[in-house]
Scaffold this active site. Structure first.
Site, mmCIF file in Angstrom:
data_model
loop_
_atom_site.group_PDB
_atom_site.id
_atom_site.type_symbol
_atom_site.label_atom_id
_atom_site.label_comp_id
_atom_site.label_asym_id
_atom_site.label_seq_id
_atom_site.Cartn_x
_atom_site.Cartn_y
_atom_site.Cartn_z
ATOM 1 N N ARG A 1 0.854 -1.193 0.000
ATOM 2 C CA ARG A 1 0.000 0.000 0.000
ATOM 3 C C ARG A 1 0.891 1.245 0.000
ATOM 4 O O ARG A 1 1.941 1.270 0.640
ATOM 5 C CB ARG A 1 -0.903 0.032 1.244
ATOM 6 C CG ARG A 1 -2.059 -0.976 1.202
ATOM 7 C CD ARG A 1 -3.113 -0.603 0.164
ATOM 8 N NE ARG A 1 -4.249 -1.508 0.153
ATOM 9 C CZ ARG A 1 -4.386 -2.556 -0.661
ATOM 10 N NH1 ARG A 1 -3.437 -2.843 -1.532
ATOM 11 N NH2 ARG A 1 -5.467 -3.320 -0.616
ATOM 12 N N HIS B 1 -0.609 0.054 -9.890
ATOM 13 C CA HIS B 1 -1.287 -0.875 -8.965
ATOM 14 C C HIS B 1 -1.754 -2.128 -9.731
ATOM 15 O O HIS B 1 -2.949 -2.437 -9.776
ATOM 16 C CB HIS B 1 -2.469 -0.194 -8.263
ATOM 17 C CG HIS B 1 -2.861 -0.895 -6.987
ATOM 18 N ND1 HIS B 1 -3.265 -0.251 -5.862
ATOM 19 C CD2 HIS B 1 -2.909 -2.220 -6.672
ATOM 20 C CE1 HIS B 1 -3.550 -1.126 -4.908
ATOM 21 N NE2 HIS B 1 -3.335 -2.340 -5.387
HETATM 22 N N1 LIG Z 1 -0.361 -4.290 -5.320
HETATM 23 C C1 LIG Z 1 -1.298 -5.196 -5.476
HETATM 24 O O1 LIG Z 1 -1.775 -5.420 -6.596
HETATM 25 C C2 LIG Z 1 -1.744 -6.002 -4.286
HETATM 26 C C3 LIG Z 1 -2.524 -7.147 -4.503
HETATM 27 C C4 LIG Z 1 -2.898 -7.909 -3.419
HETATM 28 C C5 LIG Z 1 -2.498 -7.551 -2.138
HETATM 29 N N2 LIG Z 1 -1.754 -6.441 -1.948
HETATM 30 C C6 LIG Z 1 -1.318 -6.070 -0.584
HETATM 31 O O2 LIG Z 1 -0.566 -7.158 -0.047
HETATM 32 C C7 LIG Z 1 -0.898 -7.288 1.343
HETATM 33 C C8 LIG Z 1 -0.528 -8.670 1.847
HETATM 34 O O3 LIG Z 1 -1.423 -9.649 1.331
HETATM 35 P P1 LIG Z 1 -1.410 -11.144 1.908
HETATM 36 O O4 LIG Z 1 -2.538 -11.874 1.282
HETATM 37 O O5 LIG Z 1 -0.046 -11.743 1.812
HETATM 38 O O6 LIG Z 1 -1.732 -10.845 3.465
HETATM 39 P P2 LIG Z 1 -1.596 -11.804 4.727
HETATM 40 O O7 LIG Z 1 -1.661 -13.236 4.292
HETATM 41 O O8 LIG Z 1 -2.558 -11.312 5.739
HETATM 42 O O9 LIG Z 1 -0.104 -11.562 5.264
HETATM 43 C C9 LIG Z 1 0.275 -10.402 5.923
HETATM 44 C C10 LIG Z 1 1.684 -10.601 6.498
HETATM 45 O O10 LIG Z 1 2.120 -9.375 7.082
HETATM 46 C C11 LIG Z 1 2.546 -9.604 8.421
HETATM 47 N N3 LIG Z 1 2.307 -8.426 9.268
HETATM 48 C C12 LIG Z 1 1.136 -7.828 9.562
HETATM 49 N N4 LIG Z 1 1.324 -6.798 10.408
HETATM 50 C C13 LIG Z 1 2.646 -6.761 10.653
HETATM 51 C C14 LIG Z 1 3.472 -5.930 11.460
HETATM 52 N N5 LIG Z 1 2.963 -4.935 12.191
HETATM 53 N N6 LIG Z 1 4.793 -6.186 11.488
HETATM 54 C C15 LIG Z 1 5.309 -7.212 10.759
HETATM 55 N N7 LIG Z 1 4.600 -8.035 9.970
HETATM 56 C C16 LIG Z 1 3.281 -7.801 9.913
HETATM 57 C C17 LIG Z 1 1.730 -10.795 8.887
HETATM 58 O O11 LIG Z 1 2.365 -11.401 10.007
HETATM 59 P P3 LIG Z 1 1.774 -12.755 10.672
HETATM 60 O O12 LIG Z 1 2.024 -13.841 9.659
HETATM 61 O O13 LIG Z 1 2.590 -12.938 11.889
HETATM 62 O O14 LIG Z 1 0.309 -12.489 10.889
HETATM 63 C C18 LIG Z 1 1.729 -11.646 7.619
HETATM 64 O O15 LIG Z 1 2.929 -12.396 7.523
HETATM 65 C C19 LIG Z 1 -2.384 -6.945 1.390
HETATM 66 O O16 LIG Z 1 -2.777 -6.521 2.672
HETATM 67 C C20 LIG Z 1 -2.493 -5.831 0.368
HETATM 68 O O17 LIG Z 1 -2.309 -4.572 1.000
HETATM 69 C C21 LIG Z 1 -1.368 -5.665 -2.996
#
Ligand SMILES: NC(=O)c1ccc[n+]([C@@H]2O[C@H](COP(=O)([O-])OP(=O)(O)OC[C@H]3O[C@@H](n4cnc5c(N)ncnc54)[C@H](OP(=O)(O)O)[C@@H]3O)[C@@H](O)[C@H]2O)c1
Length: 306
Positions: free
Chosen positions: A221, A269
């Site tokens: 983000r 994006h």
């Molecule tokens: N650019 C794009 O096109 C696009 C597309 C899709 C998603 N995204 C972004 O990618 C993000 C991640 O997606 P995902 O499906 O991989 O999410 P996810 O499965 O929820 O994984 C989030 C990861 O971030 C870690 N995390 C959360 N808060 C943290 C903190 N304060 N300090 C350190 N680590 C932290 C979590 O730790 P834990 O494992 O310990 O919970 C987890 O490993 C989404 O939220 C979205 O913003 C972008």
């Protein structure tokens, strides 16, 4: 079972048809104000009115992985929010990030510039051991990216809230481990959710801990990054550049300095797009699992914010 679909700036018609075909027993429709109460909703950036009108709805399926915008709305207590998990996004994210890492590591921008100057120039091979990649956020997408980078034999570090045990990935967990994680990394890939804890986390203090010649790839983000801190660190030579897919304001405003910066690559994006067929299949599978009383993956914890 009634299913309503409410999207901002996206035509719901093909989604209505796709969900209806997969669930012929359901009554699927695009939301209009005043519509009948639905059991489940499939949404992208719905208005507050949509949330307020149907307080008895059981589940809100978000057609993206990030729920930061959705959690800004006033949601009724007890409403279950379920996000997409992977649904074809993980491989897209892995190819985007590997492309950006390899383009930087193999100096393809330099070869492009040489070609413009009709110049045949070898560059000295760089040592990949000198390019450890730190993946910030080791969830569904971060883990896929870490595994893909390992295929190219880059050293990979991972940072998350809770400790992870991924083969060959050096795990750093929790805020106390952040400085060591950054110092162990030269390329930083951000894949954390946007929460109050992670907002502005890519700033002068954190980015300056990356190894000299560091490189940022932000695919999570825009509000994770303090834009002017990135530019200052590139311009003073500590960082070599950045590839950015997400921005504080989207579309990125025409006057924003990222557009013209020679060491910053901008994409709109697009690193991991929602794929309709895969997403419908996943959401329908979850609706059926919920009907059978089974647990589903991707349930959002409103306290954690992701
Ligand atoms: N650019 C794009 O096109 C696009 C597309 C899709 C998603 N995204 C972004 O990618 C993000 C991640 O997606 P995902 O499906 O991989 O999410 P996810 O499965 O929820 O994984 C989030 C990861 O971030 C870690 N995390 C959360 N808060 C943290 C903190 N304060 N300090 C350190 N680590 C932290 C979590 O730790 P834990 O494992 O310990 O919970 C987890 O490993 C989404 O939220 C979205 O913003 C972008």
């Amino acid at each position: 079972m009634n299913i309503t679909i409410c999207f901002d700036k996206l035509d719901p018609a093909p989604w209505v048809a796709g969900v209806q075909a997969a669930l012929p027993q359901a009554n699927v429709s695009a939301w209009v104000p005043g519509a009948a109460q639905a059991d489940h909703a499939i949404v992208w950036a719905p208005p507050q009115q949509f949330i307020d009108e149907q307080p008895a709805r059981k589940t809100l399926f978000n057609i993206g992985a990030g729920v930061d915008a959705l959690l800004q709305l006033r949601l009724p207590p007890g409403l279950q929010v379920v996000r997409l998990d992977d649904a074809g996004m993980s491989v897209q994210m892995a190819e985007y990030v590997c492309h950006a890492v390899i383009r930087h590591f193999r100096e393809f921008d330099g070869y492009d510039a040489d070609k413009q100057a009709d110049k045949w120039s070898y560059r000295k091979p760089r040592n990949r051991a000198d390019f450890p990649v730190g993946v910030m956020g080791l969830g569904v997408l971060g883990e896929g990216v870490a595994r893909a980078l390992q295929m190219f034999e880059f050293p990979v570090n991972g940072f998350s809230r809770s400790p992870k045990a991924l083969d060959g990935v050096r795990s750093f967990a929790g805020p106390d481990a952040l400085p060591d994680f950054l110092q162990a990394s030269r390329v930083l890939v951000n894949l954390m959710p946007l929460t109050p804890e992670t907002e502005n986390m890519l700033n002068h203090a954190t980015l300056s801990r990356l190894q000299k010649g560091g490189y940022l790839i932000n695919v999570a983000r825009g509000r994770h990054l303090v834009d002017e801190d990135l530019i200052a660190l590139i311009d003073n030579g500590h960082l070599a550049g950045a590839t950015l897919d997400v921005f504080r304001t989207e579309p990125l405003p025409a006057a924003h300095p990222f557009w013209q910066h020679p060491k910053i690559t901008v994409t709109p994006h697009t690193s991991a797009r929602t794929l309709r067929e895969e997403s419908i299949a996943q959401i329908v599978g979850k609706i059926l699992a919920l009907q059978r009383g089974e647990p589903v993956r991707g349930v959002v914890d409103p306290q954690r914010g992701y």
